[in-house]
Design a protein around this motif. Structure first.
Motif, PDB file in Angstrom:
ATOM      1  N   HIS A 167      67.517  79.185 106.882  1.00 58.44           N
ATOM      2  CA  HIS A 167      67.514  78.801 105.522  1.00 58.44           C
ATOM      3  C   HIS A 167      67.837  77.365 105.570  1.00 58.44           C
ATOM      4  N   SER A 169      70.277  76.217 103.733  1.00 56.14           N
ATOM      5  CA  SER A 169      71.550  76.058 103.488  1.00 56.14           C
ATOM      6  C   SER A 169      72.597  75.483 104.302  1.00 56.14           C
ATOM      7  N   GLN A 172      73.769  71.937 103.334  1.00 56.04           N
ATOM      8  CA  GLN A 172      74.655  71.874 102.457  1.00 56.04           C
ATOM      9  C   GLN A 172      76.097  71.208 103.366  1.00 56.04           C
ATOM     10  N   ARG A 193      61.830  82.528 109.995  1.00 46.58           N
ATOM     11  CA  ARG A 193      62.524  83.952 110.315  1.00 46.58           C
ATOM     12  C   ARG A 193      61.434  84.555 111.221  1.00 46.58           C
ATOM     13  N   GLN A 207      61.883  76.234 101.822  1.00 48.06           N
ATOM     14  CA  GLN A 207      62.990  76.173 100.846  1.00 48.06           C
ATOM     15  C   GLN A 207      63.486  74.784 100.188  1.00 48.06           C
ATOM     16  N   GLU A 209      67.008  73.623  98.732  1.00 47.89           N
ATOM     17  CA  GLU A 209      68.710  74.238  98.698  1.00 47.89           C
ATOM     18  C   GLU A 209      69.116  72.993  97.488  1.00 47.89           C
ATOM     19  N   ALA A 304      75.629  76.158  94.249  1.00 56.85           N
ATOM     20  CA  ALA A 304      74.607  75.945  94.980  1.00 56.85           C
ATOM     21  C   ALA A 304      73.649  76.899  94.658  1.00 56.85           C
TER      22      ALA A 304
HETATM   23  N1  DAH Z   1      70.079  80.578 101.792  1.00 56.00           N
HETATM   24  C1  DAH Z   1      69.640  82.067 100.988  1.00 56.00           C
HETATM   25  C2  DAH Z   1      68.431  82.622 101.453  1.00 56.00           C
HETATM   26  O1  DAH Z   1      67.687  81.734 102.453  1.00 56.00           O
HETATM   27  C3  DAH Z   1      69.300  81.217  99.532  1.00 56.00           C
HETATM   28  C4  DAH Z   1      70.506  80.816  98.604  1.00 56.00           C
HETATM   29  C5  DAH Z   1      71.171  81.682  97.980  1.00 56.00           C
HETATM   30  C6  DAH Z   1      70.958  79.698  98.814  1.00 56.00           C
HETATM   31  C7  DAH Z   1      72.214  81.312  97.193  1.00 56.00           C
HETATM   32  C8  DAH Z   1      71.864  79.051  98.165  1.00 56.00           C
HETATM   33  C9  DAH Z   1      72.710  80.225  97.378  1.00 56.00           C
HETATM   34  O2  DAH Z   1      72.459  77.838  98.265  1.00 56.00           O
HETATM   35  O3  DAH Z   1      73.907  79.596  96.704  1.00 56.00           O
HETATM   36  O4  DAH Z   1      68.042  83.539 100.941  1.00 56.00           O
END
Ligand code: DAH
Length: 336
Positions: A167, A169, A172, A193, A207, A209, A304
């Protein structure tokens, strides 16, 4: 005299064969078949022949002329056909042929639109690496070791600690490490994935973020920002809702749904008869995550969110198979 008839016949055939184009062929006609050409000159000779010879000579010359004319016509037709037509090669009355112009890929268009909306709300755009460590992808985001939450994201490992990020994330953490609050950034990019490719999932996808950290950031700001985004992106008339959810890196966590674009909320195949479509995950940044990013959770709070771009494009354009984006079928791509 019949010798020279035969000789002219041979030379005519030779010259005819040598004529490569229509102007050369015209020269052959002038030389042999015109009023003062070599065959006409032979006809003139009939007068000086003896009366006994004249009928024979006349017959031979007539045959020669017919023979030459027939061969000439045939050759002319062949050269005209090879040249395409006796008309000029350029016909200005024909309609033009439109050029194919390339266009931006629908996933790129979707991403550009998402960026435009968030940049308009004061977010910067940041990037991070696709090859990540276990720490940034999981540990720093509060996935405990051996926690089942890791199984939610089937991971391609390069070595025990190095992997393809599952992801966006982890970016961040990288942004928190190098910026001080207030931080207001979106982080688009590829994620990977290890899943079976199907109409709903790809091995490589994109994605975006989002992260906002400052003093006194609240959940209602998160909602306000995401609703504003959804209205700009999907349209003013959609309905939306937030559902409680779970992510290790946010607390509380939520998922945002919009009313189904196809049935308007009545229930259909696309929304699995629920009337709703999930568009993103979000939440308040977990204090552990802030700490891992070097930010004091006593002083700062943040929110986030994250969304899949292919999924977003599917919803926006009403496409029912995510694989279409990467089959490079121009019949599909030209529609955007
Ligand atoms: N990283 C999560 C995913 O790949 C998606 C996500 C959910 C990102 C909540 C975020 C968050 O920043 O707060 O499914």
């Amino acid at each position: 005299m019949s010798d020279s008839t035969e000789q002219i016949r041979q030379e005519f055939l030779h010259d005819l064969d040598a004529a490569r184009d229509l102007p050369q062929l015209e020269q052959v006609r002038i030389t042999y078949l015109s009023r003062s050409g070599r065959i006409a000159v032979l006809f003139d000779g009939i007068r000086s022949a003896s009366p006994a010879d004249r009928p024979v000579l006349g017959k031979a010359l007539n045959e020669l002329r017919t023979f030459a004319q027939a061969h000439f016509d045939e050759r002319k037709a062949a050269l005209e056909a090879a040249a395409g037509s006796s008309e000029p090669a350029f016909d200005p009355t024909l309609p033009g042929r439109p050029r194919w112009v390339g266009s931006r890929h629908p996933v790129t268009q979707t991403l550009d639109e998402i960026k435009r909306i968030f940049v308009g709300m004061g977010f910067s755009v940041e990037n991070g690496p696709e090859i990540e460590s276990d720490y940034y992808n999981f540990g720093a985001l509060n996935f405990p070791p051996d926690h089942p939450a890791r199984d939610m994201q089937d991971t391609f490992f390069i070595s025990k600690d190095i992997l393809l990020r599952t992801h966006t994330s982890p970016v961040q953490i990288r942004v928190m490490e190098k910026q001080r609050p207030p931080i207001r950034a979106i982080m688009p990019g590829k994620a990977y994935r290890n899943e079976a490719v199907s109409a709903r999932s790809l091995v490589q996808f994109h994605q975006v973020e989002g992260l906002y950290i400052d003093r006194h950031v609240t959940f209602s700001e998160l909602k306000g920002t995401l609703v504003s985004f959804a209205h700009q992106f999907y349209g003013e008339r959609l309905k939306y809702r937030f559902r409680p959810s779970f992510f290790p890196f946010t607390e509380p966590s939520a998922e945002m749904d919009i009313s189904c674009y196809l049935c308007g909320g009545n229930g259909c195949r696309v929304c699995k008869y629920s009337g709703w479509l999930e568009i993103l995950g979000a939440g308040m940044v977990h204090p552990h995550v802030l700490k891992n990013g070097g930010i004091d959770p006593e002083e700062y709070t943040g929110y986030a969110f994250g969304m899949g771009i292919e999924r977003t494009a599917l919803l926006r354009y009403g496409i029912d198979d995510i694989r279409m984006f990467y089959e490079s079928d121009v019949r599909f791509l030209r529609q955007f």
